[in-house]
Design a protein around this motif. Structure first.
Motif, PDB file in Angstrom:
ATOM      1  N   ALA A  92      -9.058 -10.273   0.213  1.00 63.52           N
ATOM      2  CA  ALA A  92      -8.077 -11.360   0.095  1.00 63.52           C
ATOM      3  C   ALA A  92      -7.023 -11.097  -0.986  1.00 63.52           C
ATOM      4  CB  ALA A  92      -8.788 -12.688  -0.166  1.00 63.52           C
ATOM      5  N   ALA A  93      -6.606  -9.834  -1.137  1.00 60.65           N
ATOM      6  CA  ALA A  93      -5.572  -9.531  -2.120  1.00 60.65           C
ATOM      7  C   ALA A  93      -4.237 -10.124  -1.667  1.00 60.65           C
ATOM      8  CB  ALA A  93      -5.436  -8.017  -2.273  1.00 60.65           C
ATOM      9  N   PRO A  94      -3.534 -10.889  -2.528  1.00 60.44           N
ATOM     10  CA  PRO A  94      -2.276 -11.521  -2.119  1.00 60.44           C
ATOM     11  C   PRO A  94      -1.189 -10.479  -1.869  1.00 60.44           C
ATOM     12  CG  PRO A  94      -2.602 -11.762  -4.487  1.00 60.44           C
ATOM     13  CD  PRO A  94      -3.872 -11.179  -3.939  1.00 60.44           C
ATOM     14  N   ARG A  95      -0.383 -10.691  -0.826  1.00 54.76           N
ATOM     15  CA  ARG A  95       0.700  -9.770  -0.467  1.00 54.76           C
ATOM     16  C   ARG A  95       1.952 -10.576  -0.165  1.00 54.76           C
ATOM     17  NH1 ARG A  95      -0.873  -4.509   1.694  1.00 54.76           N
ATOM     18  NH2 ARG A  95      -3.135  -4.197   1.518  1.00 54.76           N
ATOM     19  N   GLU A  96       3.086  -9.979  -0.493  1.00 51.83           N
ATOM     20  CA  GLU A  96       4.348 -10.663  -0.241  1.00 51.83           C
ATOM     21  C   GLU A  96       5.469  -9.655  -0.066  1.00 51.83           C
ATOM     22  OE1 GLU A  96       6.940 -14.312  -2.237  1.00 51.83           O
ATOM     23  OE2 GLU A  96       5.923 -12.862  -3.528  1.00 51.83           O
ATOM     24  N   GLY A  97       6.327  -9.896   0.924  1.00 47.65           N
ATOM     25  CA  GLY A  97       7.539  -9.105   1.066  1.00 47.65           C
ATOM     26  C   GLY A  97       7.330  -7.718   1.636  1.00 47.65           C
ATOM     27  N   THR A  98       8.349  -6.881   1.464  1.00 47.32           N
ATOM     28  CA  THR A  98       8.413  -5.551   2.080  1.00 47.32           C
ATOM     29  C   THR A  98       8.717  -4.492   1.036  1.00 47.32           C
ATOM     30  OG1 THR A  98       9.247  -6.492   4.160  1.00 47.32           O
ATOM     31  CG2 THR A  98       9.649  -4.139   3.781  1.00 47.32           C
ATOM     32  N   ILE A  99       8.045  -3.362   1.133  1.00 51.32           N
ATOM     33  CA  ILE A  99       8.423  -2.198   0.348  1.00 51.32           C
ATOM     34  C   ILE A  99       9.107  -1.230   1.307  1.00 51.32           C
ATOM     35  CG2 ILE A  99       6.112  -1.134   0.565  1.00 51.32           C
ATOM     36  CD1 ILE A  99       6.706   0.144  -2.253  1.00 51.32           C
ATOM     37  N   TYR A 100      10.365  -0.872   0.994  1.00 51.10           N
ATOM     38  CA  TYR A 100      11.183  -0.045   1.879  1.00 51.10           C
ATOM     39  C   TYR A 100      11.425   1.309   1.214  1.00 51.10           C
ATOM     40  CZ  TYR A 100      14.571   0.945   5.564  1.00 51.10           C
ATOM     41  OH  TYR A 100      15.223   1.485   6.656  1.00 51.10           O
ATOM     42  N   TYR A 101      11.204   2.379   1.993  1.00 52.15           N
ATOM     43  CA  TYR A 101      11.388   3.748   1.523  1.00 52.15           C
ATOM     44  C   TYR A 101      12.578   4.385   2.234  1.00 52.15           C
ATOM     45  CZ  TYR A 101       6.607   3.562  -0.409  1.00 52.15           C
ATOM     46  OH  TYR A 101       5.474   3.229  -1.116  1.00 52.15           O
ATOM     47  N   PRO A 102      13.764   4.399   1.628  1.00 53.32           N
ATOM     48  CA  PRO A 102      14.879   5.119   2.258  1.00 53.32           C
ATOM     49  C   PRO A 102      14.561   6.607   2.367  1.00 53.32           C
ATOM     50  CG  PRO A 102      15.673   3.662   0.520  1.00 53.32           C
ATOM     51  CD  PRO A 102      14.178   3.723   0.387  1.00 53.32           C
ATOM     52  N   PHE A 103      14.949   7.210   3.472  1.00 53.62           N
ATOM     53  CA  PHE A 103      14.759   8.650   3.642  1.00 53.62           C
ATOM     54  C   PHE A 103      15.378   9.372   2.458  1.00 53.62           C
ATOM     55  CE2 PHE A 103      16.298  12.717   5.691  1.00 53.62           C
ATOM     56  CZ  PHE A 103      15.056  13.303   5.777  1.00 53.62           C
TER      57      PHE A 103
END
Length: 279
Positions: A92-103
């Motif tokens: 149940a680890a809280p998560r939020e949003g997006t991690i984005y990796y540009p090329f």
């Protein structure tokens, strides 16, 4: 053996799994795959000595390596999968949003592309907070960092991958895992190691945006067009997460992990000290 075996702290993670001191540099007798690719698992700019073992992540890569005449080739699974086996996802680890990796580029090639266009695509797609993770080469550009920060994104860098036994970073993958576990989604403008890592770490994947290109990029083994065809199910804003996880397990060899004793035998590593290494 080859200095690339220590990129991103890969050999350090495997040493920890084998009960050895992860702070030390343990040389592997062979060539270790250090990133997801669609060829034989090895970087095309590296020269290899015939007959020295290749240690690859998956059976798909092993088959491609064999078709190119590589011998011997051993499937061991990705260091990332070993890290997750040692550090399972907290309940149940809280998560939020997006991690984005540009090329990203690398020391020998820089990126050609429109970061402004990519920023607009990310802003139009994501409905929560966004963390943009830049490779060290792009991160050191204050101008580029500010472009993403002005868009309202948090900007991070997991660290330097190391090279030629200098600037080694044993905890690179641990930092990457900690960041990914903060986020609900993992995304990039190209299918890459970070996407497969995020899927295995419990993130929902996405691959969208201008794929950009490397200066002088060559389409080895079919290039970007082959990736988009063969792994079409992982592209888009909302790929099926069940299908994505099955693909990630196969590509990272997460179902092919060896025991510590088996890895030590393949790498020509000693048995751990009776007192054991700190894990």
């Amino acid at each position: 053996m080859h200095h690339a075996n220590h990129y991103y702290g890969h050999s350090h993670v495997l040493a920890r799994y084998c009960g050895l001191d992860p702070a030390e540099v343990h040389r592997i007798r062979g060539y270790l795959q250090h990133g997801w690719n669609i060829g034989d698992g090895m970087a095309p700019d590296h020269e290899f000595t015939p007959g020295i073992p290749l240690f690859v992540w998956s059976d798909q890569v092993r088959r491609r390596a064999w078709s190119l005449g590589r011998r011997p080739v051993h499937v061991i699974g990705a260091p990332w999968a070993y890290l997750l086996a040692m550090d399972p996802i907290p309940a149940a680890a809280p998560r939020e949003g997006t991690i984005y990796y540009p090329f990203h580029g690398w020391e020998g090639q820089h990126i050609v592309g429109d970061h402004g266009r990519l920023i607009e695509e990310i802003r139009a797609t994501e409905d929560g907070p966004v963390t943009v993770c830049l490779y060290w080469q792009e991160y050191r550009s204050a101008r580029l960092r500010r472009r993403y920060e002005r868009a309202g994104f948090r900007v991070v860098c997991h660290g330097y991958r190391g090279g030629w036994y200098k600037d080694l970073d044993p905890r690179f993958l641990q930092r990457q895992l900690a960041e990914q576990r903060r986020h609900r989604r993992v995304a990039s403008n190209r299918l890459c190691s970070a996407i497969f890592y995020g899927i295995l770490a419990g993130c929902e994947p996405a691959v969208y945006g201008d794929p950009m290109r490397l200066e002088g990029e060559r389409s080895s083994f079919g290039g970007q067009s082959r990736i988009e065809r063969q792994w079409a199910s992982l592209h888009g804003v909302h790929p099926d997460p069940v299908r994505a996880r099955a693909v990630a397990v196969a590509e990272l060899g997460a179902d092919r992990l060896l025991s510590p004793a088996e890895l030590r035998r393949l790498f020509h590593w000693p048995a751990p000290h009776p007192e054991g290494a700190a894990r």
